[in-house]
Design an enzyme around this catalytic site. Structure first.
Site, PDB file in Angstrom:
ATOM      1  N   GLY A 130      22.204 -42.014 -22.123  1.00  0.00           N
ATOM      2  CA  GLY A 130      20.911 -41.974 -21.440  1.00  0.00           C
ATOM      3  C   GLY A 130      21.060 -42.222 -19.945  1.00  0.00           C
ATOM      4  O   GLY A 130      22.161 -42.540 -19.469  1.00  0.00           O
ATOM      5  N   PRO A 131      19.954 -42.078 -19.187  1.00  0.00           N
ATOM      6  CA  PRO A 131      20.018 -42.283 -17.732  1.00  0.00           C
ATOM      7  C   PRO A 131      20.604 -43.642 -17.340  1.00  0.00           C
ATOM      8  O   PRO A 131      21.364 -43.739 -16.368  1.00  0.00           O
ATOM      9  CB  PRO A 131      18.542 -42.190 -17.296  1.00  0.00           C
ATOM     10  N   ASN A 161      25.171 -46.750 -14.989  1.00  0.00           N
ATOM     11  CA  ASN A 161      26.049 -47.924 -15.151  1.00  0.00           C
ATOM     12  C   ASN A 161      27.515 -47.539 -15.360  1.00  0.00           C
ATOM     13  O   ASN A 161      28.280 -48.313 -15.946  1.00  0.00           O
ATOM     14  CB  ASN A 161      25.578 -48.770 -16.358  1.00  0.00           C
ATOM     15  N   ASN A 192      18.175 -44.771 -25.806  1.00  0.00           N
ATOM     16  CA  ASN A 192      19.071 -44.441 -26.923  1.00  0.00           C
ATOM     17  C   ASN A 192      19.567 -45.687 -27.643  1.00  0.00           C
ATOM     18  O   ASN A 192      19.509 -45.775 -28.874  1.00  0.00           O
ATOM     19  CB  ASN A 192      20.286 -43.645 -26.408  1.00  0.00           C
ATOM     20  N   ILE A 193      20.076 -46.642 -26.865  1.00  0.00           N
ATOM     21  CA  ILE A 193      20.628 -47.861 -27.481  1.00  0.00           C
ATOM     22  C   ILE A 193      19.512 -48.665 -28.150  1.00  0.00           C
ATOM     23  O   ILE A 193      19.617 -49.066 -29.316  1.00  0.00           O
ATOM     24  CB  ILE A 193      21.371 -48.702 -26.404  1.00  0.00           C
ATOM     25  N   ASN A 251      29.127 -43.987 -30.590  1.00  0.00           N
ATOM     26  CA  ASN A 251      29.074 -44.922 -29.458  1.00  0.00           C
ATOM     27  C   ASN A 251      27.842 -45.827 -29.524  1.00  0.00           C
ATOM     28  O   ASN A 251      27.867 -46.962 -29.046  1.00  0.00           O
ATOM     29  CB  ASN A 251      29.115 -44.155 -28.124  1.00  0.00           C
ATOM     30  N   CYS A 261      30.618 -49.600 -25.212  1.00  0.00           N
ATOM     31  CA  CYS A 261      30.978 -48.915 -26.469  1.00  0.00           C
ATOM     32  C   CYS A 261      32.490 -48.722 -26.539  1.00  0.00           C
ATOM     33  O   CYS A 261      33.132 -49.059 -27.547  1.00  0.00           O
ATOM     34  CB  CYS A 261      30.223 -47.596 -26.616  1.00  0.00           C
ATOM     35  N   SER A 314      24.322 -38.345 -25.820  1.00  0.00           N
ATOM     36  CA  SER A 314      24.060 -39.720 -26.274  1.00  0.00           C
ATOM     37  C   SER A 314      24.056 -40.729 -25.124  1.00  0.00           C
ATOM     38  O   SER A 314      23.800 -41.906 -25.345  1.00  0.00           O
ATOM     39  CB  SER A 314      25.102 -40.126 -27.314  1.00  0.00           C
TER      40      SER A 314
HETATM   41  N1  LIG Z   1      24.425 -44.796 -24.670  1.00  0.00           N
HETATM   42  C1  LIG Z   1      25.543 -45.412 -24.962  1.00  0.00           C
HETATM   43  O1  LIG Z   1      26.455 -44.842 -25.576  1.00  0.00           O
HETATM   44  C2  LIG Z   1      25.747 -46.858 -24.595  1.00  0.00           C
HETATM   45  C3  LIG Z   1      26.708 -47.591 -25.316  1.00  0.00           C
HETATM   46  C4  LIG Z   1      26.892 -48.920 -24.988  1.00  0.00           C
HETATM   47  C5  LIG Z   1      26.164 -49.515 -23.968  1.00  0.00           C
HETATM   48  N2  LIG Z   1      25.256 -48.783 -23.273  1.00  0.00           N
HETATM   49  C6  LIG Z   1      24.481 -49.452 -22.214  1.00  0.00           C
HETATM   50  O2  LIG Z   1      23.169 -49.662 -22.719  1.00  0.00           O
HETATM   51  C7  LIG Z   1      22.206 -49.544 -21.664  1.00  0.00           C
HETATM   52  C8  LIG Z   1      21.154 -48.504 -22.090  1.00  0.00           C
HETATM   53  O3  LIG Z   1      21.777 -47.246 -22.259  1.00  0.00           O
HETATM   54  P1  LIG Z   1      20.984 -45.984 -22.868  1.00  0.00           P
HETATM   55  O4  LIG Z   1      21.997 -44.914 -23.047  1.00  0.00           O
HETATM   56  O5  LIG Z   1      20.156 -46.435 -24.002  1.00  0.00           O
HETATM   57  O6  LIG Z   1      20.063 -45.618 -21.622  1.00  0.00           O
HETATM   58  P2  LIG Z   1      18.531 -45.085 -21.627  1.00  0.00           P
HETATM   59  O7  LIG Z   1      18.385 -44.100 -22.735  1.00  0.00           O
HETATM   60  O8  LIG Z   1      18.264 -44.690 -20.225  1.00  0.00           O
HETATM   61  O9  LIG Z   1      17.704 -46.390 -22.027  1.00  0.00           O
HETATM   62  C9  LIG Z   1      17.370 -47.413 -21.140  1.00  0.00           C
HETATM   63  C10 LIG Z   1      15.953 -47.824 -21.437  1.00  0.00           C
HETATM   64  O10 LIG Z   1      15.677 -49.023 -20.736  1.00  0.00           O
HETATM   65  C11 LIG Z   1      14.407 -48.879 -20.124  1.00  0.00           C
HETATM   66  N3  LIG Z   1      14.405 -49.731 -18.929  1.00  0.00           N
HETATM   67  C12 LIG Z   1      15.183 -49.631 -17.827  1.00  0.00           C
HETATM   68  N4  LIG Z   1      14.899 -50.629 -16.967  1.00  0.00           N
HETATM   69  C13 LIG Z   1      13.922 -51.358 -17.553  1.00  0.00           C
HETATM   70  C14 LIG Z   1      13.204 -52.516 -17.177  1.00  0.00           C
HETATM   71  N5  LIG Z   1      13.439 -53.130 -16.007  1.00  0.00           N
HETATM   72  N6  LIG Z   1      12.260 -53.000 -18.030  1.00  0.00           N
HETATM   73  C15 LIG Z   1      12.018 -52.400 -19.221  1.00  0.00           C
HETATM   74  N7  LIG Z   1      12.660 -51.295 -19.636  1.00  0.00           N
HETATM   75  C16 LIG Z   1      13.607 -50.789 -18.809  1.00  0.00           C
HETATM   76  C17 LIG Z   1      14.251 -47.416 -19.806  1.00  0.00           C
HETATM   77  O11 LIG Z   1      12.875 -47.147 -19.704  1.00  0.00           O
HETATM   78  P3  LIG Z   1      12.296 -45.709 -19.256  1.00  0.00           P
HETATM   79  O12 LIG Z   1      12.285 -44.919 -20.548  1.00  0.00           O
HETATM   80  O13 LIG Z   1      10.933 -46.021 -18.746  1.00  0.00           O
HETATM   81  O14 LIG Z   1      13.232 -45.198 -18.210  1.00  0.00           O
HETATM   82  C18 LIG Z   1      14.910 -46.788 -21.016  1.00  0.00           C
HETATM   83  O15 LIG Z   1      13.999 -46.639 -22.075  1.00  0.00           O
HETATM   84  C19 LIG Z   1      22.995 -49.161 -20.400  1.00  0.00           C
HETATM   85  O16 LIG Z   1      23.248 -50.309 -19.626  1.00  0.00           O
HETATM   86  C20 LIG Z   1      24.311 -48.619 -20.952  1.00  0.00           C
HETATM   87  O17 LIG Z   1      25.394 -48.817 -20.071  1.00  0.00           O
HETATM   88  C21 LIG Z   1      25.007 -47.471 -23.594  1.00  0.00           C
END
Ligand SMILES: NC(=O)c1ccc[n+]([C@@H]2O[C@H](COP(=O)([O-])OP(=O)(O)OC[C@H]3O[C@@H](n4cnc5c(N)ncnc54)[C@H](OP(=O)(O)O)[C@@H]3O)[C@@H](O)[C@H]2O)c1
Length: 300
Positions: free
Chosen positions: A160-161, A166, A13-14, A268, A126, A158
């Site tokens: 993701g895993p 985290n 997502n991010i 976010n 966020c 919004s």
């Molecule tokens: N969503 C929010 O509102 C938000 C806001 C601020 C900060 N964050 C932070 O941003 C980070 C991502 O959040 P998200 O919501 O975008 O989660 P997400 O949708 O699960 O995205 C994480 C992505 O990273 C990939 N990934 C994980 N480990 C990896 C590695 N070692 N090498 C390469 N790719 C890898 C995953 O690949 P796969 O598709 O293969 O699993 C996935 O595509 C988290 O740490 C979260 O705390 C999120």
């Protein structure tokens, strides 16, 4: 003029929302969008935009160290700890969007220029990007900030895993940021993942216990800070306050997103991604002015 080559690591997502925003930047060019699975929705979106993609993860950066000058890490806090070693070894600047908190915390409306000489900056969370500028204004204008509590609510869809994995890091990093930017002795952060449909907009409430709350003293700095945030996050607005309730200062803000990847409810994504881009564009301008020896961006 040259655009600075940047890579995005993490295609969730991010990472995907960030990609769409970088596509519009006058200063940044996404030279690689890196994940683990070429068929994930984010990777398909990148290919649709004509962006180079790799499913090799950090190995792509190891094998192509000259492909970018800056990497946005949008994977997970655990993965960033490993990735940061590679960035350091290859002398690549990193903007960390996970709550790993290895590098100094960056909140552009407060400390953008202080971060310019850092090689790995952390964008907090966020909820942290939404609340710490308000907490900073409270800290600068009020006496004896004893306690700050921040409650954020985001649409479950919004998160993701990696965000779900985290949550402990989210709480810890947000609380640390609130202490750092407000000077409060004690802080608490709460995050609600709201499963309602239709999805809710991102909303954050900041409550602060201070000695003799003085709203009139707070307002000018608060307005200035909100104005600064709106220059990079247009959908950021105060919806309640500032007011005093039960002896505490209360401010509620809402963030409407630009709807770049997920619909506009996902403010976010915007609040942290727009902050990360503000930092990256500042690096790009700074490097261009300095004639950065490794400034080898795409000529446009
Ligand atoms: N969503 C929010 O509102 C938000 C806001 C601020 C900060 N964050 C932070 O941003 C980070 C991502 O959040 P998200 O919501 O975008 O989660 P997400 O949708 O699960 O995205 C994480 C992505 O990273 C990939 N990934 C994980 N480990 C990896 C590695 N070692 N090498 C390469 N790719 C890898 C995953 O690949 P796969 O598709 O293969 O699993 C996935 O595509 C988290 O740490 C979260 O705390 C999120």
């Amino acid at each position: 003029m040259k655009k600075t080559n940047v890579a995005i690591l993490g295609s969730g997502n991010i990472g995907t929302d960030l990609l769409v925003k970088i596509h519009r930047s006058k200063y940044l060019h996404c030279s690689a969008f890196i994940g683990r699975n070429l068929r994930s929705p984010g990777m398909l979106k990148a290919q649709e935009l004509g962006v180079f993609v790799s499913a090799e993860g950090i190995d792509y950066i190891k094998n192509n160290p000259k492909s970018c000058e800056l990497v946005f890490d949008a994977t997970s806090a655990q993965a960033h700890i490993e990735h940061s070693k590679v960035f350091k070894e290859l002398n690549i600047t990193a903007i960390d969007l996970t709550p790993a908190k290895l590098g100094p915390m960056c909140v552009p409306s407060v400390n953008l220029s202080d971060c310019l000489n850092e090689k790995n900056v952390n964008m907090v969370t966020c909820g942290g990007q939404a609340s710490t500028p308000i907490a900073y204004a409270i800290g600068k204008t009020q006496k004896n900030v004893q306690y700050v509590e921040v409650v954020s609510a985001i649409a479950s869809r919004s998160a993701g895993p990696a965000t779900r994995a985290n949550l402990d890091e989210y709480i810890h990093t947000t609380e640390e940021a609130l202490k750092k930017f407000s000077g409060a002795a004690k802080t608490k952060a709460i995050l609600n993942l709201n499963p309602a449909t239709p999805c809710i907009d991102m909303q954050t409430t900041i409550m602060a216990k201070v000695e003799n709350p003085d709203i009139e003293k707070l307002k000018p700095l608060l307005n200035e800070i909100v104005h600064r945030i709106q220059s990079y996050v247009p959908g950021y607005q105060i919806v309640v306050g500032p007011l005093v309730e039960n002896g505490r200062i209360v401010v509620t803000i809402k963030v409407k997103g630009l709807g770049d990847y997920l619909p506009a409810y996902a403010g976010n994504l915007d609040i942290i991604n727009c902050a990360a881009i503000a930092m990256a564009e500042e690096y790009a301008r700074h490097w261009a002015e300095e004639g950065h020896s490794s400034h080898k961006g795409k000529i446009i």
